[in-house]
Motif scaffolding. Structure first.
Motif, mmCIF file in Angstrom:
data_model
loop_
_atom_site.group_PDB
_atom_site.id
_atom_site.type_symbol
_atom_site.label_atom_id
_atom_site.label_comp_id
_atom_site.label_asym_id
_atom_site.label_seq_id
_atom_site.Cartn_x
_atom_site.Cartn_y
_atom_site.Cartn_z
ATOM 1 N N ARG A 1 0.852 -1.189 0.000
ATOM 2 C CA ARG A 1 0.000 0.000 0.000
ATOM 3 C C ARG A 1 0.889 1.242 0.000
ATOM 4 N NH1 ARG A 1 -4.718 -3.246 -0.289
ATOM 5 N NH2 ARG A 1 -5.784 -1.218 -0.383
ATOM 6 N N ILE A 2 0.670 2.123 -0.966
ATOM 7 C CA ILE A 2 1.457 3.343 -1.099
ATOM 8 C C ILE A 2 0.657 4.492 -0.479
ATOM 9 C CG2 ILE A 2 2.745 4.827 -2.659
ATOM 10 C CD1 ILE A 2 3.596 1.833 -2.622
ATOM 11 N N VAL A 3 1.248 5.167 0.509
ATOM 12 C CA VAL A 3 0.522 6.134 1.325
ATOM 13 C C VAL A 3 1.230 7.482 1.296
ATOM 14 C CG1 VAL A 3 -0.347 6.634 3.649
ATOM 15 C CG2 VAL A 3 -0.328 4.269 2.804
ATOM 16 N N ASP A 4 0.478 8.528 1.040
ATOM 17 C CA ASP A 4 1.000 9.902 1.060
ATOM 18 C C ASP A 4 1.149 10.331 2.524
ATOM 19 O OD1 ASP A 4 1.478 12.626 0.907
ATOM 20 O OD2 ASP A 4 -0.072 13.015 -0.594
ATOM 21 N N LEU A 5 2.389 10.641 2.931
ATOM 22 C CA LEU A 5 2.673 11.037 4.313
ATOM 23 C C LEU A 5 3.114 12.491 4.413
ATOM 24 C CD1 LEU A 5 4.644 7.889 5.569
ATOM 25 C CD2 LEU A 5 2.231 8.421 5.922
ATOM 26 N N ARG A 6 2.832 13.298 3.405
ATOM 27 C CA ARG A 6 3.272 14.692 3.466
ATOM 28 C C ARG A 6 2.635 15.431 4.629
ATOM 29 N NH1 ARG A 6 2.003 16.597 -2.529
ATOM 30 N NH2 ARG A 6 0.201 15.245 -2.069
ATOM 31 N N ASP A 7 1.434 15.035 4.992
ATOM 32 C CA ASP A 7 0.810 15.533 6.211
ATOM 33 C C ASP A 7 0.689 14.341 7.156
ATOM 34 O OD1 ASP A 7 -0.706 16.441 8.294
ATOM 35 O OD2 ASP A 7 -2.360 17.196 7.076
ATOM 36 N N PRO A 8 1.628 14.181 8.098
ATOM 37 C CA PRO A 8 1.624 12.994 8.956
ATOM 38 C C PRO A 8 0.356 12.839 9.791
ATOM 39 C CG PRO A 8 3.725 14.159 9.113
ATOM 40 C CD PRO A 8 2.777 15.063 8.386
ATOM 41 N N THR A 9 -0.400 13.923 9.965
ATOM 42 C CA THR A 9 -1.625 13.820 10.757
ATOM 43 C C THR A 9 -2.795 13.282 9.938
ATOM 44 O OG1 THR A 9 -2.359 16.093 10.277
ATOM 45 C CG2 THR A 9 -0.868 15.781 12.153
ATOM 46 N N HIS A 10 -2.647 13.277 8.600
ATOM 47 C CA HIS A 10 -3.728 12.791 7.743
ATOM 48 C C HIS A 10 -3.137 11.958 6.599
ATOM 49 C CE1 HIS A 10 -5.760 16.238 9.693
ATOM 50 N NE2 HIS A 10 -6.810 15.450 9.646
ATOM 51 N N PRO A 11 -2.542 10.820 6.892
ATOM 52 C CA PRO A 11 -2.031 9.971 5.817
ATOM 53 C C PRO A 11 -3.169 9.390 4.993
ATOM 54 C CG PRO A 11 -1.921 8.813 7.918
ATOM 55 C CD PRO A 11 -2.344 10.215 8.229
ATOM 56 N N TYR A 12 -2.962 9.282 3.683
ATOM 57 C CA TYR A 12 -3.988 8.642 2.879
ATOM 58 C C TYR A 12 -3.344 7.863 1.734
ATOM 59 C CZ TYR A 12 -3.610 12.353 -0.664
ATOM 60 O OH TYR A 12 -3.150 13.215 -1.632
ATOM 61 N N GLU A 13 -4.036 6.827 1.332
ATOM 62 C CA GLU A 13 -3.532 5.895 0.327
ATOM 63 C C GLU A 13 -3.704 6.470 -1.075
ATOM 64 O OE1 GLU A 13 -5.738 2.073 -0.571
ATOM 65 O OE2 GLU A 13 -3.941 1.316 0.446
ATOM 66 N N VAL A 14 -2.679 6.275 -1.911
ATOM 67 C CA VAL A 14 -2.768 6.744 -3.291
ATOM 68 C C VAL A 14 -2.675 5.608 -4.301
ATOM 69 C CG1 VAL A 14 -1.900 9.066 -2.787
ATOM 70 C CG2 VAL A 14 -0.271 7.238 -3.344
ATOM 71 N N ALA A 15 -2.175 4.436 -3.886
ATOM 72 C CA ALA A 15 -2.034 3.321 -4.822
ATOM 73 C C ALA A 15 -1.840 2.031 -4.038
ATOM 74 C CB ALA A 15 -0.853 3.544 -5.769
ATOM 75 N N TYR A 16 -2.076 0.897 -4.718
ATOM 76 C CA TYR A 16 -1.810 -0.389 -4.076
ATOM 77 C C TYR A 16 -1.602 -1.482 -5.119
ATOM 78 C CZ TYR A 16 -6.903 -1.111 -4.749
ATOM 79 O OH TYR A 16 -8.170 -1.197 -5.267
ATOM 80 N N TYR A 17 -0.889 -2.515 -4.696
ATOM 81 C CA TYR A 17 -0.787 -3.778 -5.434
ATOM 82 C C TYR A 17 -1.179 -4.870 -4.454
ATOM 83 C CZ TYR A 17 1.016 -7.866 -7.852
ATOM 84 O OH TYR A 17 1.120 -9.097 -8.452
ATOM 85 N N HIS A 18 -2.347 -5.447 -4.670
ATOM 86 C CA HIS A 18 -2.913 -6.478 -3.804
ATOM 87 C C HIS A 18 -2.762 -7.799 -4.550
ATOM 88 C CE1 HIS A 18 -6.564 -7.650 -1.075
ATOM 89 N NE2 HIS A 18 -5.843 -8.710 -1.377
ATOM 90 N N PRO A 19 -1.824 -8.671 -4.131
ATOM 91 C CA PRO A 19 -1.468 -9.832 -4.957
ATOM 92 C C PRO A 19 -2.597 -10.840 -5.082
ATOM 93 C CG PRO A 19 -0.484 -10.038 -2.801
ATOM 94 C CD PRO A 19 -1.096 -8.666 -2.854
ATOM 95 N N GLY A 20 -2.464 -11.686 -6.086
ATOM 96 C CA GLY A 20 -3.487 -12.686 -6.352
ATOM 97 C C GLY A 20 -3.171 -14.023 -5.723
ATOM 98 N N ALA A 21 -3.649 -15.069 -6.346
ATOM 99 C CA ALA A 21 -3.481 -16.413 -5.815
ATOM 100 C C ALA A 21 -2.045 -16.885 -6.000
ATOM 101 C CB ALA A 21 -4.448 -17.366 -6.512
ATOM 102 N N ILE A 22 -1.683 -17.882 -5.224
ATOM 103 C CA ILE A 22 -0.349 -18.462 -5.303
ATOM 104 C C ILE A 22 -0.446 -19.941 -4.954
ATOM 105 C CG2 ILE A 22 0.261 -17.962 -2.902
ATOM 106 C CD1 ILE A 22 3.106 -17.341 -3.858
ATOM 107 N N ASP A 23 0.456 -20.730 -5.507
ATOM 108 C CA ASP A 23 0.405 -22.174 -5.274
ATOM 109 C C ASP A 23 1.118 -22.600 -4.003
ATOM 110 O OD1 ASP A 23 -1.000 -22.561 -7.625
ATOM 111 O OD2 ASP A 23 0.820 -22.777 -8.817
ATOM 112 N N THR A 24 2.093 -21.791 -3.541
ATOM 113 C CA THR A 24 2.835 -22.161 -2.339
ATOM 114 C C THR A 24 2.134 -21.618 -1.101
ATOM 115 O OG1 THR A 24 4.217 -20.212 -2.630
ATOM 116 C CG2 THR A 24 5.054 -22.278 -3.505
#
Length: 473
Positions: free
Chosen positions: A397-420
């Protein structure tokens, strides 16, 4: 204002900046109606947003096979490599164009990856010496001046006290061809080693036994000198154990991620603490070698990782627990280092659900949605402040921390299935998991991270970079 209300307002504010597809009205995995995600990530054309709660892998998607495709928003994968197809990758350290990726399986050890072509990274070596073969969370890199070193210790295979445990020291002047300088044996197994900013010492927390730190002089890295073990004594006489450490640039302060005081059920009492280390190597009978400076009166996060963050001249700690779905980063202002002040936190909706509904957490998310490592970068593109958080089954999860009192998410990579197999829980063996300390590459603007499925090179979308005020590299 509640955290839930604040997140709703944040989504409304972002609506004019990006068109985020809303979720359908089909039932959610918890049995209730599905509502549009309140995530603040900036999705765009070609993205595949999460269909349910922010961070959730809906069981219905899992059972229907829809998790074969990762959920992605605001970023794209530039390149990927699973070294030798081992499918069991865990941790990452970076030196220039090289990634050092620890993994298990038949090719257990640290994979040396040349990512000079980010679209086609290549595995060019495997480090499987006594320390590196078990160097999961027990590795660190320093690139300063003419000193380019990698240290790796055996995370789980080293002997418990009184037996020794290995630490390999590599010269990585040519990062693609590490050269083993020596293997040093600690008097007891370590957990996390940390190289000092000048590259002259290694600080290590003990994995078992006495609380405190062991310190190694590596001014001559081929001939290290053991400086001794130093207890961390809290006011009242109790001992402190650090899972991870952070050392400031002038090497006067050590930040310890660990419970204060240390207890067996460490999650409930965890908090970052600060220690004065100026007397190490300068014995003074009137001054404790390592002296307690301060901590926070807010408990509950901070026993696993607490990196230092700088925003507009102020210093902060970004501290969190690990693994459980109630683990998430909290941001502490360090202006008064004797009494850290919590100013903000970042939680996924899945974390909120875990906190509000323990039965749901046990049934759906135990061991899958919690934070593992909370890497930060305070100078992306010369001034953008980001959190690069590895939320295990919820991905990076990629989070904007320029204002540490109000962090908010700007992007994510949520992985899929895996065999292991993935971490314990109902999703074990079915979903991928991202656990590494992630890295921002200033030369390219890329983000490097590791999931069990491999090493990834990613970049943020133009819309996200524009929102952050970042120019393309």
């Amino acid at each position: 204002m509640s955290a839930r209300t604040a997140r709703l307002l944040a989504v409304a504010a972002c609506a004019a900046l990006a068109a985020t597809p809303s979720a359908s009205a089909s039932p959610s995995s918890s049995g209730g109606p599905k509502t549009p995600s309140r995530a603040t990530a900036l999705c765009g054309p070609g993205d595949n947003p999460e269909p349910g709660m922010q961070g959730e892998t809906p069981l219905a998607d899992l059972e229907a096979g829809r998790t074969a495709t990762p959920y992605v928003c605001g970023m794209r994968i530039v390149g990927k490599l699973d070294p030798w197809g081992r499918g069991d990758n865990a941790m990452l350290k970076r030196s220039r164009q090289c990634a050092y990726v620890y993994g298990g399986g038949e090719r257990k050890g640290i994979a040396v990856i040349n990512a000079s072509d980010p679209k086609a990274p290549k595995a060019v070596g495997l480090l499987d010496t006594p320390g590196a073969i078990g160097g999961s969370e027990t590795m660190d890199v320093i690139d300063t001046g003419t000193r380019h070193l990698l240290v790796a210790g055996d995370y789980s295979g080293g002997l418990r006290p009184p037996g020794p445990a290995p630490l390999d020291i590599y010269d990585i002047s040519d990062c693609t061809t590490p050269k083993l300088l020596t293997t040093f044996y600690w008097p007891a197994n370590i957990h996390v080693p940390k190289i000092s900013p000048d590259g002259m010492r290694v600080y290590a927390s003990r994995e078992y036994g006495t609380d405190g730190l062991m310190v190694l002089d590596i001014s001559d890295p081929a001939r290290p000198i053991y400086m001794g073990e130093y207890p961390l004594v809290l006011p009242g006489g109790k001992a402190q154990r650090c899972h991870d450490m952070w050392i400031n640039d002038d090497q006067t302060r050590l930040i310890c991620a660990g419970s204060v005081p240390m207890i067996e059920a460490r999650k409930g009492d965890s908090a970052p603490s600060i220690w004065d280390i100026t007397q190490i190597g300068k014995p003074n009978p009137e001054w404790p070698t390592i002296r307690f400076v301060g901590t926070s009166d807010i408990r509950g996060q901070g026993d696993h990782h607490a990196p230092l963050l700088r925003v507009r001249g102020r210093q902060y700690l970004v501290a969190a627990n690990e693994l459980r779905c109630t683990a998430f980063p909290r941001i502490f202002d360090m202006t008064d280092e004797k009494s850290l002040r919590m100013v903000g936190e970042f939680r996924l909706e899945a974390n909120d659900r875990c906190l509000d509904d323990p039965a749901w957490a046990k049934a759906n998310a135990a061991g899958s949605y919690g934070l593992h490592y909370n890497a930060v970068v305070d100078d992306a593109w010369g001034g953008v402040v980001l959190g690069l958080f590895s939320f295990m089954g919820s991905g990076v999860r990629i989070v904007d921390l320029r204002d540490p009192t109000h962090p908010y998410e700007v992007a994510y990579y949520h992985p899929g299935a895996i065999d292991t197999p993935s971490p314990p829980g109902p999703l074990a063996g079915k979903t991928d998991s991202c656990m590494s300390i992630n890295s921002f590459v200033p030369e390219t603007g890329h983000i490097w991270f590791v999931c069990r499925s491999g090493f990834y090179v990613a970049e943020l979308s133009k819309a996200v970079r524009a929102k952050l005020g970042a120019s393309a590299p």
